[in-house]
Design a protein around this motif. Structure first.
Motif, PDB file in Angstrom:
ATOM      1  N   GLU A  47       0.627  -1.547  -0.484  1.00  0.00           N
ATOM      2  CA  GLU A  47      -0.653  -0.142   0.109  1.00  0.00           C
ATOM      3  C   GLU A  47       0.301   1.529  -0.177  1.00  0.00           C
ATOM      4  OE1 GLU A  47      -2.234  -0.191   3.541  1.00  0.00           O
ATOM      5  OE2 GLU A  47      -3.320  -1.923   2.888  1.00  0.00           O
ATOM      6  N   LYS A  48       2.004   0.870   1.102  1.00  0.00           N
ATOM      7  CA  LYS A  48       2.507   2.188   1.342  1.00  0.00           C
ATOM      8  C   LYS A  48       3.233   2.828  -0.446  1.00  0.00           C
ATOM      9  CE  LYS A  48       6.442   2.957   3.332  1.00  0.00           C
ATOM     10  NZ  LYS A  48       7.722   2.447   4.127  1.00  0.00           N
ATOM     11  N   VAL A  49       3.882   2.005  -0.797  1.00  0.00           N
ATOM     12  CA  VAL A  49       4.638   1.823  -1.571  1.00  0.00           C
ATOM     13  C   VAL A  49       3.804   1.998  -3.537  1.00  0.00           C
ATOM     14  CG1 VAL A  49       6.071   0.931  -3.952  1.00  0.00           C
ATOM     15  CG2 VAL A  49       6.380   0.752  -1.588  1.00  0.00           C
ATOM     16  N   ALA A  50       3.109   1.301  -3.269  1.00  0.00           N
ATOM     17  CA  ALA A  50       2.241   2.748  -4.828  1.00  0.00           C
ATOM     18  C   ALA A  50       1.558   3.616  -4.155  1.00  0.00           C
ATOM     19  CB  ALA A  50       0.984   0.949  -4.782  1.00  0.00           C
ATOM     20  N   PHE A  51       0.735   3.629  -3.445  1.00  0.00           N
ATOM     21  CA  PHE A  51       0.744   5.360  -3.316  1.00  0.00           C
ATOM     22  C   PHE A  51       1.619   6.244  -3.398  1.00  0.00           C
ATOM     23  CE2 PHE A  51      -1.443   8.902  -0.198  1.00  0.00           C
ATOM     24  CZ  PHE A  51      -3.152   8.997  -1.489  1.00  0.00           C
ATOM     25  N   ALA A  52       2.624   6.243  -2.220  1.00  0.00           N
ATOM     26  CA  ALA A  52       3.362   6.920  -2.190  1.00  0.00           C
ATOM     27  C   ALA A  52       4.640   7.559  -3.435  1.00  0.00           C
ATOM     28  CB  ALA A  52       4.834   6.718  -0.720  1.00  0.00           C
ATOM     29  N   THR A  53       4.627   6.055  -4.383  1.00  0.00           N
ATOM     30  CA  THR A  53       5.068   6.387  -5.493  1.00  0.00           C
ATOM     31  C   THR A  53       4.464   7.458  -6.710  1.00  0.00           C
ATOM     32  OG1 THR A  53       5.925   4.473  -5.355  1.00  0.00           O
ATOM     33  CG2 THR A  53       6.276   4.841  -7.466  1.00  0.00           C
ATOM     34  N   GLY A  54       3.120   6.509  -6.533  1.00  0.00           N
ATOM     35  CA  GLY A  54       2.449   7.535  -7.734  1.00  0.00           C
ATOM     36  C   GLY A  54       1.806   8.900  -6.526  1.00  0.00           C
ATOM     37  N   ILE A  55       1.976   9.309  -6.072  1.00  0.00           N
ATOM     38  CA  ILE A  55       2.094  10.654  -5.680  1.00  0.00           C
ATOM     39  C   ILE A  55       2.999  11.489  -4.660  1.00  0.00           C
ATOM     40  CG2 ILE A  55       0.776  12.885  -4.091  1.00  0.00           C
ATOM     41  CD1 ILE A  55      -1.146  10.747  -4.103  1.00  0.00           C
ATOM     42  N   ASN A  56       4.367  11.690  -6.284  1.00  0.00           N
ATOM     43  CA  ASN A  56       6.048  11.869  -6.145  1.00  0.00           C
ATOM     44  C   ASN A  56       5.820  12.818  -6.547  1.00  0.00           C
ATOM     45  OD1 ASN A  56       8.451  11.645  -5.226  1.00  0.00           O
ATOM     46  ND2 ASN A  56       8.066   9.826  -5.127  1.00  0.00           N
ATOM     47  N   TYR A  57       6.031  14.320  -5.692  1.00  0.00           N
ATOM     48  CA  TYR A  57       6.731  15.723  -6.810  1.00  0.00           C
ATOM     49  C   TYR A  57       8.029  14.668  -7.761  1.00  0.00           C
ATOM     50  CZ  TYR A  57       7.624  20.706  -8.309  1.00  0.00           C
ATOM     51  OH  TYR A  57       8.013  21.714  -8.736  1.00  0.00           O
ATOM     52  N   GLU A  58       9.015  14.323  -7.078  1.00  0.00           N
ATOM     53  CA  GLU A  58      10.193  14.056  -7.595  1.00  0.00           C
ATOM     54  C   GLU A  58      10.154  13.474  -8.936  1.00  0.00           C
ATOM     55  OE1 GLU A  58      13.964  14.184  -6.531  1.00  0.00           O
ATOM     56  OE2 GLU A  58      13.648  16.431  -6.117  1.00  0.00           O
ATOM     57  N   LEU A  59       9.284  13.089  -9.352  1.00  0.00           N
ATOM     58  CA  LEU A  59       8.851  11.695 -10.130  1.00  0.00           C
ATOM     59  C   LEU A  59       8.241  12.749 -11.724  1.00  0.00           C
ATOM     60  CD1 LEU A  59       8.224   8.902  -8.199  1.00  0.00           C
ATOM     61  CD2 LEU A  59      10.146   9.400  -9.618  1.00  0.00           C
ATOM     62  N   THR A  60       8.052  13.614 -11.060  1.00  0.00           N
ATOM     63  CA  THR A  60       7.211  14.545 -12.316  1.00  0.00           C
ATOM     64  C   THR A  60       7.947  15.042 -13.407  1.00  0.00           C
ATOM     65  OG1 THR A  60       7.140  16.361 -11.164  1.00  0.00           O
ATOM     66  CG2 THR A  60       5.283  15.263 -10.486  1.00  0.00           C
ATOM     67  N   VAL A  61       9.377  14.649 -13.155  1.00  0.00           N
ATOM     68  CA  VAL A  61      10.140  15.120 -14.291  1.00  0.00           C
ATOM     69  C   VAL A  61      10.352  14.281 -14.702  1.00  0.00           C
ATOM     70  CG1 VAL A  61      12.183  13.858 -12.722  1.00  0.00           C
ATOM     71  CG2 VAL A  61      12.925  15.420 -14.345  1.00  0.00           C
ATOM     72  N   LEU A  62       9.563  13.291 -14.952  1.00  0.00           N
ATOM     73  CA  LEU A  62      10.129  11.638 -15.843  1.00  0.00           C
ATOM     74  C   LEU A  62       8.829  12.387 -16.964  1.00  0.00           C
ATOM     75  CD1 LEU A  62      12.078   9.600 -15.475  1.00  0.00           C
ATOM     76  CD2 LEU A  62      10.551   8.169 -14.784  1.00  0.00           C
ATOM     77  N   PRO A  63       7.548  11.867 -16.728  1.00  0.00           N
ATOM     78  CA  PRO A  63       6.981  12.494 -17.436  1.00  0.00           C
ATOM     79  C   PRO A  63       6.671  13.451 -18.304  1.00  0.00           C
ATOM     80  CG  PRO A  63       5.636  12.514 -15.481  1.00  0.00           C
ATOM     81  CD  PRO A  63       6.858  12.213 -15.410  1.00  0.00           C
TER      82      PRO A  63
END
Lengths: 504, 180
Positions: A47-63
């Motif tokens: 649960e933690k991984v799915a939600f935290a990875t989905g909502i992560n500002y850092e990662l918006t660099v990728l899309p």
């Protein structure tokens, strides 16, 4: 240690059975965690991984970088790049293949994906090389190899992933990729020369173009030079003291505090706005240069974070393709959808990898490996060499994203424990950057080596009439140059860390 | 069998319908989300530098846009079988086993996504019960977690549709050749 090795073995078996890597890693990580800690904690972890990875500002660099690359591709900037490189290099023997490599390097500076670079350049460079009677093996190999530059020359999706996994500064990684990228281009040019020396018929020269025609492909570059000189002057004058030659004898800094001409940060922002405007005004090579400068100077100068730079770059590429690239609503929708689905694909793999590496970390495998390797008494360079070899071997069989996600959690702590920071006299952060560049280069080799070079398959799908075995044979000189490049980058870390070491 | 002369009515199989549906509805959502993310970042940065006024709470909005982007792309990805997988060893599999093999692979994916969806539902319920909100804009976590759970379930269904299509023979493995 045993349980981890079993987990790795199971993972390999089920992913070789073609279960998507994301789910294979997720399932093994989850099962391992459940066995060690119980089912409830494992479910909580999921649960933690799915939600935290989905909502992560850092990662918006990728899309956003994926989107930028796709906009640039749809704007057909590759044609302009190739035309310019053709005009300057085409008349030499093997010149069109060299032009391909250079144009790939240019395209890589605005696109973070190797497959996209190879696919785009294939459509432009291949017809031209066929027209001038180039051997297929040279033509295809130069596209496939040149395409791998996509992830080395910033922006780069693989560097973003590496940076997020290892907590390494993404801006530093991007800056570090520039010089090795230039080294790579030079080595590939040598590879082309090597091929045409042994087989002159493979790359006959095209007609020579006059300087007027050559310079026409660079229309607008003068504005950049003027802009650059103006900005440097303005910021230097602000800081100059009367003793330096730059002051021309005047004490420019004597003006009262606050009454400066332009402070460096404002100058940087003004410069960014001007570059953005230039990117929209001129089409062609200058547009590429402008987009690259916008992103890289923004990051290097500390004006944008990588995420912001990605957003600005994507918006710039969008406006550019709207003005010059014939963007339609249907095309826009296709670009957005493709980028989004690619993002979803990368994130599923990322989530699976996080589940798996959490489990690996929990078993203490990385620490055990460090102790084990240190117990062997091998020199740190020997260990690094062994890791590079392991990566090259793995890279032949594995796809790049999953390979990095799988191996970095294990090898990164090991490399960081070898004491390179003291040996080289640099902060640990820069050692991480250097290792990141090495990994990217090794991954590039995997993209053009049999049996699963992804770039080879990209070219096969674009050019179905060229047999795969021919492509692999043609790629060999480039492959050799790649190995040479890794040796050079390993032996001289300064090439990778010089630029980032001067960043704020 | 879909293309036997006696049954022309079942022209489009389930997986094709799912793919079309996902691309039309969720595709629009995910494309718009990505575009919004780009515009938001752009406005935020220039607003900060030129007007000294960043978008209030832009950070948090971007985060949630990111979640919506990924999870609404997931069912499309599953319907298109776009996941990263290693297919080097496919040529070793006997031809008549290839279709059942891919059916099983998609079933495994469906199970993994099913478990994910199930836990996301439970988490959504918990987040709603605790009224978890973000710092600045007080965006509630619960409804978003619920949305992600629903979308994960949709992705699971998409995998099941593909599984069913392979099982019935409506979808055939793409005949690739070996690498060398």
């Amino acid at each position: 240690m045993t349980i981890t090795l079993i987990a790795f073995a199971v993972l390999l078996v089920i992913s070789f059975a073609r279960v998507p890597i994301a789910f294979a890693m997720g399932i093994v990580g989850f099962a391992g965690f459940a066995m060690l800690r119980g089912v409830e904690p494992a479910l909580g972890q999921l649960e933690k991984v799915a939600f935290a990875t989905g909502i992560n500002y850092e990662l918006t660099v990728l899309p956003l970088f994926i989107l930028m690359g796709n906009f640039v591709t749809s704007a057909r900037l590759s044609e302009d790049l190739y035309a310019a490189a053709h005009a300057f290099l085409g008349h030499r023997r093997g010149g069109l293949a060299m032009a391909t490599v250079v144009a790939c390097g240019g395209f890589a500076s605005v696109c973070g994906s190797s497959m996209a670079t190879a696919a785009t350049m294939a459509k432009v460079a291949m017809p031209s090389m066929r027209k001038y009677g180039y051997a297929d093996k040279l033509a295809v190999a130069s596209i496939a190899s040149g395409g791998t530059l996509g992830i080395l020359i910033p922006p780069s999706t693989i560097m973003v992933i590496y940076g997020i996994m290892t907590q390494t500064n993404i801006g530093h990684l991007f800056a570090a990729g520039i010089l090795p990228g230039i080294v790579a281009v030079v080595f590939y040019l040598l590879a082309v020369q090597w091929i045409v020396r042994t087989d002159p018929a493979a790359g006959p020269p095209a007609e020579r173009k006059g300087w007027r025609e050559r310079l026409a492909t660079l229309r607008g570059v003068g504005w950049f030079l003027a802009l650059g000189v103006a900005l440097v002057l303005v910021t230097r004058l602000y800081r100059t003291n009367p003793e330096s030659w730059f002051s021309l004898g005047f004490d420019w800094s004597r003006s009262a505090p606050g009454q400066y001409l332009l402070d460096p940060v404002t100058a940087g922002i003004v410069g960014m706005v001007a570059v953005f405007a230039l990117a929209l005004v001129f089409r062609g090579v200058v547009g590429v240069i402008a987009l690259f400068l916008l992103v890289m100077v923004g990051i290097y100068g500390g004006i944008f974070t990588p995420t912001e730079a990605a957003g600005i770059g994507a918006a710039g590429a969008f406006l550019f393709s709207l003005l010059h690239g014939g963007m339609t609503l249907a095309k826009l929708y296709q670009v957005l959808l493709d980028s989004a689905v690619t993002t979803a694909m990368m994130f599923t793999v990322l989530m699976g990898a996080i589940l798996f590496s959490d489990f690996i970390n929990f078993t203490g495998f990385a620490e055990a490996l460090v102790t084990f390797v240190n117990g062997l008494g091998i020199d740190r360079w020997g260990v690094l060499f062994a890791i590079v070899i392991i990566y090259i071997v793995l890279g032949t069989a594995m796809e790049e994203l999953s390979m990095i996600l799988l191996t970095v959690p294990v090898f990164f702590p090991l490399v960081m424990s070898l004491g390179f920071d003291q040996a080289l006299g640099v902060p640990p952060g820069l050692v991480a950057v250097w290792f990141g560049i090495l990994i990217v280069c090794v991954v590039e080799i995997g993209m053009i080596s049999p049996p699963v070079g992804v770039n080879i398959f990209v070219l096969r799908s674009v050019l179905p009439d060229v047999p795969t075995s021919l492509i692999f044979r043609g790629v060999m000189p480039f492959f050799t140059m790649d190995c040479l490049r890794i040796a050079v980058l390993t032996a001289f870390p300064i090439i990778s860390i010089w630029l980032p070491s001067h960043m704020r | 069998m879909g293309d036997s002369p006696g049954a022309p009515a079942r022209a489009t199989s389930l997986d094709v319908v799912v793919e079309r549906w996902a691309s039309r509805t969720l595709g629009v959502v995910t494309a718009l989300t990505l575009f919004a993310m780009m515009v938001l970042t752009f406005v935020d940065v220039w607003g900060r530098y030129l007007l000294r006024q960043p978008v209030f709470g832009g950070y948090e909005v971007t985060e949630f846009l990111m979640g919506v982007l990924i999870f609404s792309g997931l069912p499309i990805l599953c319907a298109r079988e776009g996941h990263v997988s290693i297919d080097v060893f496919d040529p070793l599999i006997p031809r008549r086993w290839r279709r059942p093999h891919l059916a099983v692979v998609n079933l495994v994916s469906a199970v993994a996504l099913g478990v994910l969806a199930w836990r996301m539902f439970i988490q959504a319920a918990e987040l709603s019960r605790n009224h978890e909100v973000t710092m600045t804009l007080k965006i509630p976590h619960g409804p978003f977690a619920l949305l992600f759970a629903v979308l994960s379930a949709a992705a699971c269904l998409a995998c099941l549709a593909v599984f069913w299509a392979y099982l019935r023979g409506a979808r055939q493995p793409i005949e690739g050749e070996s690498a060398t």
